[in-house]
Write an enzyme that holds these catalytic residues in place. Structure first.
Site, PDB file in Angstrom:
ATOM      1  N   TYR A  30      -1.679  -4.916  -8.069  1.00  0.00           N
ATOM      2  CA  TYR A  30      -2.059  -4.371  -6.522  1.00  0.00           C
ATOM      3  C   TYR A  30      -3.360  -4.690  -6.125  1.00  0.00           C
ATOM      4  O   TYR A  30      -3.493  -5.454  -5.048  1.00  0.00           O
ATOM      5  CB  TYR A  30      -1.705  -2.983  -6.488  1.00  0.00           C
ATOM      6  CG  TYR A  30      -2.222  -2.295  -5.130  1.00  0.00           C
ATOM      7  CD1 TYR A  30      -1.116  -2.405  -4.363  1.00  0.00           C
ATOM      8  CD2 TYR A  30      -3.150  -1.577  -4.889  1.00  0.00           C
ATOM      9  CE1 TYR A  30      -1.334  -1.558  -2.987  1.00  0.00           C
ATOM     10  CE2 TYR A  30      -3.510  -0.897  -3.668  1.00  0.00           C
ATOM     11  CZ  TYR A  30      -2.677  -1.089  -2.804  1.00  0.00           C
ATOM     12  OH  TYR A  30      -2.705  -0.748  -1.651  1.00  0.00           O
TER      13      TYR A  30
ATOM     14  N   SER B 180      -6.854  -2.900   1.230  1.00  0.00           N
ATOM     15  CA  SER B 180      -7.194  -1.580   0.427  1.00  0.00           C
ATOM     16  C   SER B 180      -8.688  -1.746  -0.105  1.00  0.00           C
ATOM     17  O   SER B 180      -8.946  -2.917  -0.582  1.00  0.00           O
ATOM     18  CB  SER B 180      -6.166  -1.524  -0.598  1.00  0.00           C
ATOM     19  OG  SER B 180      -6.668  -0.346  -1.597  1.00  0.00           O
TER      20      SER B 180
HETATM   21  N1  LIG Z   1      -2.285   5.565   0.777  1.00  0.00           N
HETATM   22  C1  LIG Z   1      -3.044   4.846   0.182  1.00  0.00           C
HETATM   23  O1  LIG Z   1      -4.033   5.807  -0.140  1.00  0.00           O
HETATM   24  C2  LIG Z   1      -3.494   3.639   0.630  1.00  0.00           C
HETATM   25  C3  LIG Z   1      -4.848   3.168   0.381  1.00  0.00           C
HETATM   26  C4  LIG Z   1      -4.804   1.731   0.585  1.00  0.00           C
HETATM   27  C5  LIG Z   1      -4.201   1.014   1.231  1.00  0.00           C
HETATM   28  N2  LIG Z   1      -2.931   1.328   1.516  1.00  0.00           N
HETATM   29  C6  LIG Z   1      -1.961   0.522   2.087  1.00  0.00           C
HETATM   30  O2  LIG Z   1      -1.501   1.066   3.265  1.00  0.00           O
HETATM   31  C7  LIG Z   1      -0.383   0.441   3.522  1.00  0.00           C
HETATM   32  C8  LIG Z   1       0.786   1.781   4.006  1.00  0.00           C
HETATM   33  O3  LIG Z   1       1.127   2.370   2.746  1.00  0.00           O
HETATM   34  P1  LIG Z   1       1.143   3.934   2.807  1.00  0.00           P
HETATM   35  O4  LIG Z   1       0.311   4.422   2.186  1.00  0.00           O
HETATM   36  O5  LIG Z   1       1.629   4.341   4.081  1.00  0.00           O
HETATM   37  O6  LIG Z   1       2.606   4.171   1.767  1.00  0.00           O
HETATM   38  P2  LIG Z   1       4.125   4.139   2.111  1.00  0.00           P
HETATM   39  O7  LIG Z   1       4.434   5.512   2.944  1.00  0.00           O
HETATM   40  O8  LIG Z   1       4.832   4.153   1.044  1.00  0.00           O
HETATM   41  O9  LIG Z   1       4.430   3.008   3.448  1.00  0.00           O
HETATM   42  C9  LIG Z   1       4.655   1.709   2.591  1.00  0.00           C
HETATM   43  C10 LIG Z   1       5.425   1.108   3.870  1.00  0.00           C
HETATM   44  O10 LIG Z   1       5.581  -0.296   3.715  1.00  0.00           O
HETATM   45  C11 LIG Z   1       7.032  -0.709   4.084  1.00  0.00           C
HETATM   46  N3  LIG Z   1       7.503  -1.736   3.256  1.00  0.00           N
HETATM   47  C12 LIG Z   1       7.462  -1.849   1.623  1.00  0.00           C
HETATM   48  N4  LIG Z   1       7.964  -3.034   1.215  1.00  0.00           N
HETATM   49  C13 LIG Z   1       8.366  -3.549   2.577  1.00  0.00           C
HETATM   50  C14 LIG Z   1       9.193  -4.728   2.616  1.00  0.00           C
HETATM   51  N5  LIG Z   1       9.502  -5.522   1.693  1.00  0.00           N
HETATM   52  N6  LIG Z   1       9.696  -5.013   3.865  1.00  0.00           N
HETATM   53  C15 LIG Z   1       9.210  -4.318   4.933  1.00  0.00           C
HETATM   54  N7  LIG Z   1       8.423  -3.176   4.859  1.00  0.00           N
HETATM   55  C16 LIG Z   1       8.044  -2.734   3.428  1.00  0.00           C
HETATM   56  C17 LIG Z   1       7.676   0.703   3.623  1.00  0.00           C
HETATM   57  O11 LIG Z   1       8.736   0.647   4.617  1.00  0.00           O
HETATM   58  P3  LIG Z   1      10.422   0.533   3.809  1.00  0.00           P
HETATM   59  O12 LIG Z   1      10.311   1.106   2.287  1.00  0.00           O
HETATM   60  O13 LIG Z   1      11.352   1.111   4.687  1.00  0.00           O
HETATM   61  O14 LIG Z   1      10.470  -1.094   3.928  1.00  0.00           O
HETATM   62  C18 LIG Z   1       6.815   1.686   4.198  1.00  0.00           C
HETATM   63  O15 LIG Z   1       6.952   1.602   5.647  1.00  0.00           O
HETATM   64  C19 LIG Z   1       0.081  -0.207   2.440  1.00  0.00           C
HETATM   65  O16 LIG Z   1      -0.076  -1.682   2.513  1.00  0.00           O
HETATM   66  C20 LIG Z   1      -0.905   0.270   1.261  1.00  0.00           C
HETATM   67  O17 LIG Z   1      -0.894  -0.820   0.425  1.00  0.00           O
HETATM   68  C21 LIG Z   1      -2.474   2.748   1.150  1.00  0.00           C
END
Ligand SMILES: NC(=O)c1ccc[n+]([C@@H]2O[C@H](COP(=O)([O-])OP(=O)(O)OC[C@H]3O[C@@H](n4cnc5c(N)ncnc54)[C@H](OP(=O)(O)O)[C@@H]3O)[C@@H](O)[C@H]2O)c1
Length: 223
Positions: free
Chosen positions: A128, A115
């Site tokens: 985070y 991120s």
């Molecule tokens: N959205 C943003 O603005 C943003 C910005 C920078 C970085 N990111 C990064 O992008 C990635 C995806 O996030 P997102 O924004 O798409 O949010 P999201 O929709 O909440 O997705 C998070 C994903 O991580 C999985 N996850 C969480 N804990 C887990 C565990 N213990 N084991 C296996 N899977 C797990 C969840 O699946 P389950 O709950 O089904 O396990 C879900 O599929 C993350 O690493 C986040 O830090 C997002």
């Protein structure tokens, strides 16, 4: 690319990434904890908790050629919260570390979703940000290890800014759709670059963040 595994495929960026890989003809295993969402996604799926101590054995069973470590946890909190930091460390640091180590000797491509927040300390997402900083540095270390130890795995770091998902809804600045994020991720992988910004305009923010003197950074309010 041979068989791919997306860890954290049930929603948001990971779901869009799984769909984009499959559209491009890459056999892709979608993994995450929420079975109902995996069932709705269809195709080959795996119920997997990335924080499980036997993660390496689970990855060996899948036998993927390319691993996308997209699982992540982070929430804004007005006050530091050790329990939430512990959750962030479990998935963003320990789970990531087990998967990245496994990839060194078992995979040809390891892509980690870090991120922009990992570039500096941020008061409301402190645990985070620190966990993503770990990921960014560790990925650089793995790239060096692969190069100097002649391991065949390529390590690619992705730095998203704001993506329109459950996790990214707090801010509206330069927010892209999960589909646009997946496109940017796959474009980075295809380009051969080691680090990619999601979307590419966040490169400018990253550059400013890295160059900004500490005294100035600590003074300015963030969105
Ligand atoms: N959205 C943003 O603005 C943003 C910005 C920078 C970085 N990111 C990064 O992008 C990635 C995806 O996030 P997102 O924004 O798409 O949010 P999201 O929709 O909440 O997705 C998070 C994903 O991580 C999985 N996850 C969480 N804990 C887990 C565990 N213990 N084991 C296996 N899977 C797990 C969840 O699946 P389950 O709950 O089904 O396990 C879900 O599929 C993350 O690493 C986040 O830090 C997002």
């Amino acid at each position: 690319m041979g068989k791919a595994l997306v860890i954290g495929a049930t929603s948001g960026i990971g779901r869009a990434l799984t769909e984009a890989l499959r559209e491009r003809g890459v056999p892709t295993v979608a993994a995450g904890r929420r079975k109902d969402l995996l069932d709705a996604l269809g195709g080959e799926t795996l119920v997997l908790d990335a924080t499980a101590p036997d993660l390496a054995e689970r990855l060996t069973d899948v036998g993927a050629d390319a691993v996308f470590y997209n699982a992540g946890y982070g929430e804004r909190t007005p006050m530091p919260d050790p329990e939430r930091t512990e959750r962030a460390v479990a998935v963003n640091v320990l789970g990531f570390e087990r998967a990245a180590q496994w990839a060194l000797t078992h995979a040809r491509l390891f892509v980690a979703t870090a991120s922009i927040a990992g570039l500096r300390g941020l008061e409301d997402t402190n645990g985070y940000s620190a966990s993503k900083a770990y990921m960014i540095n560790a990925m650089e270390g793995y790239r060096r290890k692969a190069r100097h130890g002649r391991f065949p795995c390529r390590y690619v770091t992705l730095l998203p800014g704001f993506v329109d998902t459950a996790m990214g809804q707090a801010s509206a600045v330069w927010r892209c759709s999960p589909k646009a994020a997946a496109f940017a991720i796959l474009k980075t992988v295809k380009s051969g670059r080691a680090v990619g910004y999601v979307t590419p305009r966040w490169r400018l923010v990253a550059w400013l963040l890295k160059l900004m003197p500490r005294a100035l950074f600590e003074r300015i309010p963030l969105p």
